[in-house]
Design an enzyme around this catalytic site. Sequence first.
Site, PDB file in Angstrom:
ATOM      1  N   PHE A 122       0.866  -1.190   0.000  1.00  0.00           N
ATOM      2  CA  PHE A 122       0.000   0.000   0.000  1.00  0.00           C
ATOM      3  C   PHE A 122       0.899   1.237   0.000  1.00  0.00           C
ATOM      4  O   PHE A 122       1.671   1.431   0.951  1.00  0.00           O
ATOM      5  CB  PHE A 122      -0.842  -0.051   1.269  1.00  0.00           C
ATOM      6  CG  PHE A 122      -1.842   1.049   1.487  1.00  0.00           C
ATOM      7  CD1 PHE A 122      -3.035   1.101   0.765  1.00  0.00           C
ATOM      8  CD2 PHE A 122      -1.626   2.017   2.471  1.00  0.00           C
ATOM      9  CE1 PHE A 122      -3.986   2.082   1.022  1.00  0.00           C
ATOM     10  CE2 PHE A 122      -2.569   3.002   2.733  1.00  0.00           C
ATOM     11  CZ  PHE A 122      -3.747   3.031   2.001  1.00  0.00           C
ATOM     12  N   SER A 131       1.008  12.086   7.953  1.00  0.00           N
ATOM     13  CA  SER A 131      -0.298  12.227   8.608  1.00  0.00           C
ATOM     14  C   SER A 131      -1.268  12.999   7.726  1.00  0.00           C
ATOM     15  O   SER A 131      -2.461  12.697   7.666  1.00  0.00           O
ATOM     16  CB  SER A 131      -0.128  12.950   9.951  1.00  0.00           C
ATOM     17  OG  SER A 131       0.551  12.112  10.865  1.00  0.00           O
ATOM     18  N   GLY A 341      16.917  -6.964  34.767  1.00  0.00           N
ATOM     19  CA  GLY A 341      18.115  -6.867  33.912  1.00  0.00           C
ATOM     20  C   GLY A 341      18.021  -7.787  32.708  1.00  0.00           C
ATOM     21  O   GLY A 341      18.465  -7.440  31.606  1.00  0.00           O
ATOM     22  N   GLU A 364      -0.250   3.082  10.076  1.00  0.00           N
ATOM     23  CA  GLU A 364      -1.697   3.135   9.790  1.00  0.00           C
ATOM     24  C   GLU A 364      -2.374   4.237  10.608  1.00  0.00           C
ATOM     25  O   GLU A 364      -3.523   4.106  11.040  1.00  0.00           O
ATOM     26  CB  GLU A 364      -2.333   1.752   9.961  1.00  0.00           C
ATOM     27  CG  GLU A 364      -1.638   0.739   9.041  1.00  0.00           C
ATOM     28  CD  GLU A 364      -2.428  -0.485   8.682  1.00  0.00           C
ATOM     29  OE1 GLU A 364      -3.656  -0.464   8.786  1.00  0.00           O
ATOM     30  OE2 GLU A 364      -1.790  -1.467   8.240  1.00  0.00           O
TER      31      GLU A 364
HETATM   32  N1  COS Z   1     -14.235   6.311   4.939  1.00  0.00           N
HETATM   33  C1  COS Z   1     -14.728   6.865   3.801  1.00  0.00           C
HETATM   34  N2  COS Z   1     -14.489   8.153   3.431  1.00  0.00           N
HETATM   35  C2  COS Z   1     -13.737   8.881   4.264  1.00  0.00           C
HETATM   36  C3  COS Z   1     -13.197   8.381   5.464  1.00  0.00           C
HETATM   37  C4  COS Z   1     -13.483   7.037   5.798  1.00  0.00           C
HETATM   38  N3  COS Z   1     -13.007   6.480   6.915  1.00  0.00           N
HETATM   39  N4  COS Z   1     -12.473   9.342   6.071  1.00  0.00           N
HETATM   40  C5  COS Z   1     -12.570  10.434   5.291  1.00  0.00           C
HETATM   41  N5  COS Z   1     -13.319  10.147   4.200  1.00  0.00           N
HETATM   42  C6  COS Z   1     -13.708  11.068   3.126  1.00  0.00           C
HETATM   43  C7  COS Z   1     -14.377  12.284   3.705  1.00  0.00           C
HETATM   44  O1  COS Z   1     -15.768  12.063   3.889  1.00  0.00           O
HETATM   45  C8  COS Z   1     -14.106  13.334   2.668  1.00  0.00           C
HETATM   46  O2  COS Z   1     -14.996  13.194   1.584  1.00  0.00           O
HETATM   47  P1  COS Z   1     -16.003  14.399   1.173  1.00  0.00           P
HETATM   48  O3  COS Z   1     -15.105  15.540   0.821  1.00  0.00           O
HETATM   49  O4  COS Z   1     -16.771  13.844   0.014  1.00  0.00           O
HETATM   50  O5  COS Z   1     -16.818  14.653   2.388  1.00  0.00           O
HETATM   51  C9  COS Z   1     -12.718  12.946   2.150  1.00  0.00           C
HETATM   52  O6  COS Z   1     -12.530  11.562   2.470  1.00  0.00           O
HETATM   53  C10 COS Z   1     -11.622  13.757   2.806  1.00  0.00           C
HETATM   54  O7  COS Z   1     -11.701  13.547   4.181  1.00  0.00           O
HETATM   55  P2  COS Z   1     -11.195  14.598   5.242  1.00  0.00           P
HETATM   56  O8  COS Z   1     -11.703  15.961   4.872  1.00  0.00           O
HETATM   57  O9  COS Z   1     -11.517  14.077   6.583  1.00  0.00           O
HETATM   58  O10 COS Z   1      -9.608  14.568   4.965  1.00  0.00           O
HETATM   59  P3  COS Z   1      -8.415  15.274   5.723  1.00  0.00           P
HETATM   60  O11 COS Z   1      -7.435  15.714   4.726  1.00  0.00           O
HETATM   61  O12 COS Z   1      -8.924  16.255   6.690  1.00  0.00           O
HETATM   62  O13 COS Z   1      -7.651  14.062   6.512  1.00  0.00           O
HETATM   63  C11 COS Z   1      -7.099  12.310   7.988  1.00  0.00           C
HETATM   64  C12 COS Z   1      -8.151  13.056   7.161  1.00  0.00           C
HETATM   65  C13 COS Z   1      -6.157  13.166   8.782  1.00  0.00           C
HETATM   66  C14 COS Z   1      -7.936  11.452   8.934  1.00  0.00           C
HETATM   67  C15 COS Z   1      -6.288  11.402   7.016  1.00  0.00           C
HETATM   68  O14 COS Z   1      -5.422  12.162   6.231  1.00  0.00           O
HETATM   69  C16 COS Z   1      -5.512  10.313   7.706  1.00  0.00           C
HETATM   70  O15 COS Z   1      -6.060   9.273   8.071  1.00  0.00           O
HETATM   71  N6  COS Z   1      -4.193  10.509   7.884  1.00  0.00           N
HETATM   72  C17 COS Z   1      -3.321   9.483   8.380  1.00  0.00           C
HETATM   73  C18 COS Z   1      -2.845   8.668   7.234  1.00  0.00           C
HETATM   74  C19 COS Z   1      -2.338   7.360   7.664  1.00  0.00           C
HETATM   75  O16 COS Z   1      -2.962   6.637   8.412  1.00  0.00           O
HETATM   76  N7  COS Z   1      -1.173   7.034   7.156  1.00  0.00           N
HETATM   77  C20 COS Z   1      -0.572   5.794   7.403  1.00  0.00           C
HETATM   78  C21 COS Z   1      -0.104   5.281   6.113  1.00  0.00           C
HETATM   79  S1  COS Z   1      -0.522   3.656   5.835  1.00  0.00           S
HETATM   80  S2  COS Z   1       0.773   2.630   6.893  1.00  0.00           S
END
Ligand code: COS
Length: 384
Positions: A122, A131, A341, A364
């Site tokens: 992925f 993040s 230890g 994640e």
């Molecule tokens: N399921 C379905 N859709 C989702 C969702 C989910 N769990 N979470 C968000 N979405 C959708 C939102 O509804 C939004 O869609 P709409 O614009 O149509 O409403 C879109 O995705 C964008 O979501 P959001 O505005 O919440 O995005 P942000 O940029 O604010 O970020 C976070 C959200 C911070 C939660 C996200 O970037 C995240 O999870 N970051 C961490 C990434 C991560 O886990 N990385 C690890 C890498 S893999 S090892």
Amino acid sequence: MIRDQETLNILLDTVARFVRERLIPNEKEVAETDRIPAGIVGEMKELGLFGLSIPEAHGGMGLTMEEEVLATFEIGHASPCFRSLFATNNGIGGQGIVIDGTPEQKAHYLPLLVSGEIIGSFALTEPDSGSDAASLRTTAVRDGDCYRLNGTKRYITNAPEAGIFTVMARTDPARKGADGISAFIVERGTPGLSLGVPDEKMGHKGSHTCDVIFEDCRVPAANLIGGREGVGFKTAMKVLDKGRINIAAISVGVAERMLEDALRYACERKQFGKPIAEFQLIQAMLADSKAEIYAARSMVLEAARRRDQGLDVGTEASCAKMFASEMCGRVADRAVQIFGGAGYLAEYGIERFYRDVRLFRLFEGTTQIQQLVIARNMIRAQMG
Ligand code: COS
């Protein structure tokens, strides 16, 4: 949802035996050589571990989320690097196709993931986008019947072994946020795709990560997941909802293992003329760990059942991932403390777990990202 308790019990017993007889005895060698022996990988394939959560229609076991987390609890009793090899096929490396793939994409790639013939990886994170996943910069520009991908992905689990990558890239540069992102299946060996050198990590020896680099990498348009542009970020988030429940489950499994080791040691090790387990300060650490594992296990099962019911699990997956991974860190710390230890010596193995589980609070989605997701969902529900 458990569909057939008897069949599930057979699977769980088989996994537990494999963990006990094959994985645990090989933990030390894997840590020293940074490689899982080919024979063990072959046995994992035979047991069907690469296809636990891939639908039966494509050759997998099609476990429900509840069944899968029960299996993951067992798998967690061995060094987590073993799970890492097949976990991406069941989780973040395969679920994009399972959840949003076209029928053709599913029919072509899922059987290969199930058999373990290929590893799925992925590719979301980038050097400047972790993040804040929606700020990713890798581009995918339509070029005839292909997309041309350019960019770099970082810390990609199983990339050195991967046969396919689920790659999130920006197809609409005018849109800076989530809705300009699409998801692609990119095959290893595609010209323009190259890998960085494997990363040197704190733990998880035997599981490898590296950069994945795209330089004018031409990917067939047929490999756009779901055949739709602009929904790749949502695919990634849905994949992570499931992935976070899985990380919570492995945190529980590994915590159980560490507590078993610490309890055994506490009953054997004598100081002041009696086993240290008889001292109340040791008992407090054992009891706190037991109660916290029980709490995390209950949360994971509840979140899994909720997902099986088709309900939204964004909040519950983040709660479970946050609590279970933090709990696992506390249990690791107490386990080292109980070993004293000896806990600091490689020979006893517990320091290796201490290093390994540090990752659970990071990948994640960090604990801080889980907090953000939980609080944001609460506020949205309140304010409408
Ligand atoms: N399921 C379905 N859709 C989702 C969702 C989910 N769990 N979470 C968000 N979405 C959708 C939102 O509804 C939004 O869609 P709409 O614009 O149509 O409403 C879109 O995705 C964008 O979501 P959001 O505005 O919440 O995005 P942000 O940029 O604010 O970020 C976070 C959200 C911070 C939660 C996200 O970037 C995240 O999870 N970051 C961490 C990434 C991560 O886990 N990385 C690890 C890498 S893999 S090892």
